[in-house]
Design a protein around this motif. Sequence first.
Motif, short mmCIF file in Angstrom:
data_model
loop_
_atom_site.label_atom_id
_atom_site.label_comp_id
_atom_site.label_asym_id
_atom_site.label_seq_id
_atom_site.Cartn_x
_atom_site.Cartn_y
_atom_site.Cartn_z
N TYR A 110 -2.09 -1.06 -4.28
CA TYR A 110 -3.05 0.05 -4.34
C TYR A 110 -2.34 1.30 -3.87
CZ TYR A 110 -6.38 -3.73 -4.69
OH TYR A 110 -7.04 -4.86 -5.10
N CYS A 111 -2.61 2.39 -4.55
CA CYS A 111 -2.02 3.68 -4.18
C CYS A 111 -3.15 4.67 -3.91
CB CYS A 111 -1.12 4.21 -5.30
SG CYS A 111 -0.39 5.84 -4.93
N PHE A 112 -3.11 5.29 -2.72
CA PHE A 112 -4.11 6.28 -2.32
C PHE A 112 -3.49 7.67 -2.40
CE2 PHE A 112 -5.27 2.28 -0.44
CZ PHE A 112 -6.64 2.21 -0.62
N TRP A 113 -4.22 8.60 -2.98
CA TRP A 113 -3.72 9.95 -3.25
C TRP A 113 -4.35 10.92 -2.25
CZ3 TRP A 113 0.10 10.18 -6.74
CH2 TRP A 113 0.55 11.42 -7.18
N ILE A 129 0.85 -1.19 0.00
CA ILE A 129 0.00 0.00 0.00
C ILE A 129 0.89 1.24 0.00
CG2 ILE A 129 -1.76 1.31 1.26
CD1 ILE A 129 -2.73 -1.36 0.14
N ALA A 130 0.63 2.14 -0.92
CA ALA A 130 1.31 3.43 -0.94
C ALA A 130 0.28 4.52 -0.69
CB ALA A 130 2.01 3.66 -2.28
N VAL A 131 0.61 5.44 0.19
CA VAL A 131 -0.22 6.61 0.43
C VAL A 131 0.62 7.83 0.13
CG1 VAL A 131 -1.55 7.94 2.12
CG2 VAL A 131 -1.56 5.44 2.23
N VAL A 132 0.19 8.62 -0.83
CA VAL A 132 0.93 9.82 -1.22
C VAL A 132 0.30 11.02 -0.52
CG1 VAL A 132 1.67 11.29 -3.13
CG2 VAL A 132 1.51 8.81 -3.45
N GLY A 133 1.11 11.70 0.30
CA GLY A 133 0.62 12.84 1.06
C GLY A 133 0.87 12.65 2.54
N GLY A 134 1.73 13.49 3.11
CA GLY A 134 2.10 13.34 4.52
C GLY A 134 1.39 14.29 5.45
N GLY A 135 0.27 14.86 5.01
CA GLY A 135 -0.54 15.70 5.89
C GLY A 135 -1.41 14.87 6.80
N ALA A 136 -2.25 15.54 7.56
CA ALA A 136 -3.10 14.83 8.52
C ALA A 136 -3.99 13.80 7.84
CB ALA A 136 -3.95 15.82 9.30
N SER A 137 -4.53 14.13 6.67
CA SER A 137 -5.43 13.20 5.99
C SER A 137 -4.69 11.96 5.51
CB SER A 137 -6.14 13.88 4.83
OG SER A 137 -5.21 14.36 3.87
N GLY A 138 -3.47 12.14 5.00
CA GLY A 138 -2.69 11.00 4.54
C GLY A 138 -2.27 10.09 5.68
N ILE A 139 -1.85 10.69 6.80
CA ILE A 139 -1.44 9.92 7.98
C ILE A 139 -2.63 9.14 8.53
CG2 ILE A 139 -0.65 10.12 10.37
CD1 ILE A 139 0.97 12.60 9.42
N ILE A 165 -6.24 2.33 7.17
CA ILE A 165 -6.13 1.19 6.27
C ILE A 165 -5.45 0.02 6.97
CG2 ILE A 165 -4.95 0.36 4.20
CD1 ILE A 165 -5.64 3.03 2.89
N VAL A 166 -4.41 0.32 7.76
CA VAL A 166 -3.76 -0.73 8.53
C VAL A 166 -4.77 -1.37 9.49
CG1 VAL A 166 -2.05 -1.17 10.35
CG2 VAL A 166 -1.43 0.22 8.37
N GLY A 167 -5.54 -0.54 10.17
CA GLY A 167 -6.55 -1.06 11.09
C GLY A 167 -7.62 -1.88 10.40
N ARG A 168 -7.91 -1.56 9.15
CA ARG A 168 -8.99 -2.25 8.41
C ARG A 168 -8.50 -3.55 7.78
NH1 ARG A 168 -13.65 0.18 5.64
NH2 ARG A 168 -14.44 -1.20 4.01
N TRP A 169 -7.36 -3.50 7.10
CA TRP A 169 -6.95 -4.62 6.27
C TRP A 169 -6.02 -5.62 6.93
CZ3 TRP A 169 -6.08 -1.87 0.89
CH2 TRP A 169 -7.33 -1.65 0.31
N VAL A 172 1.79 -10.71 4.68
CA VAL A 172 2.60 -9.50 4.76
C VAL A 172 1.86 -8.32 4.14
CG1 VAL A 172 4.75 -8.39 4.04
CG2 VAL A 172 4.76 -10.78 4.77
N MET A 173 1.87 -7.21 4.85
CA MET A 173 1.28 -5.97 4.34
C MET A 173 2.28 -4.85 4.55
SD MET A 173 -2.26 -4.11 5.51
CE MET A 173 -2.75 -2.49 4.91
N ASN A 174 2.74 -4.26 3.47
CA ASN A 174 3.70 -3.16 3.53
C ASN A 174 2.98 -1.85 3.25
OD1 ASN A 174 5.97 -5.00 3.78
ND2 ASN A 174 5.71 -5.43 1.59
N VAL A 175 3.16 -0.89 4.15
CA VAL A 175 2.50 0.41 3.98
C VAL A 175 3.58 1.49 3.96
CG1 VAL A 175 0.81 2.05 4.88
CG2 VAL A 175 0.47 -0.41 5.20
N ARG A 176 3.61 2.27 2.89
CA ARG A 176 4.59 3.34 2.74
C ARG A 176 3.87 4.66 2.55
NH1 ARG A 176 6.25 -1.13 -0.23
NH2 ARG A 176 8.28 -2.00 0.36
N LEU A 177 4.26 5.64 3.33
CA LEU A 177 3.67 6.98 3.29
C LEU A 177 4.69 7.92 2.65
CD1 LEU A 177 1.15 8.61 4.15
CD2 LEU A 177 2.26 8.98 6.36
N VAL A 178 4.35 8.46 1.49
CA VAL A 178 5.28 9.25 0.69
C VAL A 178 4.90 10.73 0.78
CG1 VAL A 178 6.25 9.61 -1.62
CG2 VAL A 178 5.57 7.31 -0.90
N THR A 179 5.87 11.57 1.13
CA THR A 179 5.60 13.00 1.22
C THR A 179 6.78 13.81 0.68
OG1 THR A 179 5.14 14.83 2.74
CG2 THR A 179 6.45 13.02 3.61
#
Length: 521
Positions: free
Chosen positions: A271-274, A183-193, A199-203, A211-218
């Motif tokens: 999946y990538c979330f913007w 999982i990639a999340v683009v955006g390091g503001g409050a909404s992205g965090i 998503i971690v709590g859900r999936w 294995v579930m890898n989550v990366r937050l890109v800002t």
Amino acid sequence: MDERKKKRLALVGAGYSNLQVLRLLATSDAIDSITLIDANSESVYCGSIPENISNFEKSKFPKPEWRIDLKNVCQAHDQRDKIQFVQGEVVDIDLADRCIYLNDGMETTTISYDLVAIDIGSKSKSITDIPGAFENVIPTRPMKMLMDRLDEIEKNFFDDQQNCTLPVSDGENLELEQPPLNIAVVGGGASGIELALSIVGRWRPMLQGRVMNVRLVTSDHILLPEIAYARKRLKDILADRGIYMIFQSAVDRVDDCCLHLESGMTVPFSYCFWATGAAPHHLAKSVLPKRGLAVSSDGWIEVDPTLQSRSHPNVFAAGDCSSFVNPLPKAGIFALQEGPVLAENMERFARQQSLIEFQPDLEDLQFLGCGDGTAMGFAFGLVLRGEWVYQIKLAMDRRHFLTLTGGSAVTRGSGKHIHEENSQYHSNQEMLRRVEKMPTREAGKMLTQIDVNNYQEAWAILERMSFNKEYRQKVMKEYNRFASAEHRGTEKRRKKESGVLPSHFSFLQWLLPVKTGQNKE
């Protein structure tokens, strides 16, 4: 009021402010008719979205409502047979002839008005500017689209864990029966965090150990610069939940399974979330300036402190789509605050009375859901964490939802719409009287704790701090004293245990003396 002087009111966009105008002016004798126009049949209360995304399986609390049926809301408020809902996309507004053009998917129709309020929100920033982003990512705006996509993903990939065929984003893993979910999340503001945590709590529970890898890109070099004093504490939560941060990394392009960063680094994703923040709608940025409406260079409708257009007196704007000379952050809390002022001023304009100015409350309690049945809260330079903070958030979200859909708002002070505020606080007089008798030492200590027996008691402490400056300073002093003592005690225990940290260290190490705006990283 003279029938000839009554005004036809058009509300373009079903944002937080316009929904409050609908409720507050439904019975005004200065308004002849109210027409709410939106491209969708439903609106969304975004404050409840993180709780519904996280779907925390062990939560004791019911999921808060977030869907707002616009036709039902209009019918609920229409006591005088003067409110209508029209579904369609507004494509233009003739400001000279006072005519709105909208497309309902079949044909272009027009609606005439005397007064108009524009509250169309915003769209995801840079999603159309980065090559491949629009085609390959999941935007967080509009929120309803995000929720629909999450449901679609789960229907396709999580119904049958034994025959799961999740998309594989790394060629090396093509032969694995159960490939990792990236999982990639683009955006390091409050909404992205908050989205990453939710998503971690859900999936993660659904994956049953996969294995579930989550990366937050800002592109920023730090987390949440507007809440600098909370940064260290937030970094610990992200690390604890297994979310990896990639700083100072702007996205250059996106393909169907990978982010390509300007640095040359690649980030694979299933999946990538913007969640890159707010960008103006086409209507505000490109269409209305051609009609002469004052719009800033970056596409926001320019308004005075009265929420009145700087170029057209009978045009008002609020929420994300608007901008003051000194802009506010694009956050739903300000749209909620603006609603009563917008209603008051539109009625005053209709009556040819002087307008009042909007005064934002910059010290409102802010929340960030952690996706695990707890939340963080930020107020007065304090950082709060625990299930009790989550309970306060749920209660506030419920109040705001009712305010937008037809419930009663909290009234403070005297006056008309301006004092019918969406208060952040509880106004439980019995609880307030109880905390008045509580020593400030006890109040300060309570706010440092994760486990609080009575969340309403802590809420009342925060409310009293909001209107009593002397009390606030005393509680903050005690908070800092207890936080500092807890930190020193934890450090001593850590040294004795030769680097083996007690389970509660990750929270107690945060509890350093803090002051508003001070970076304790």
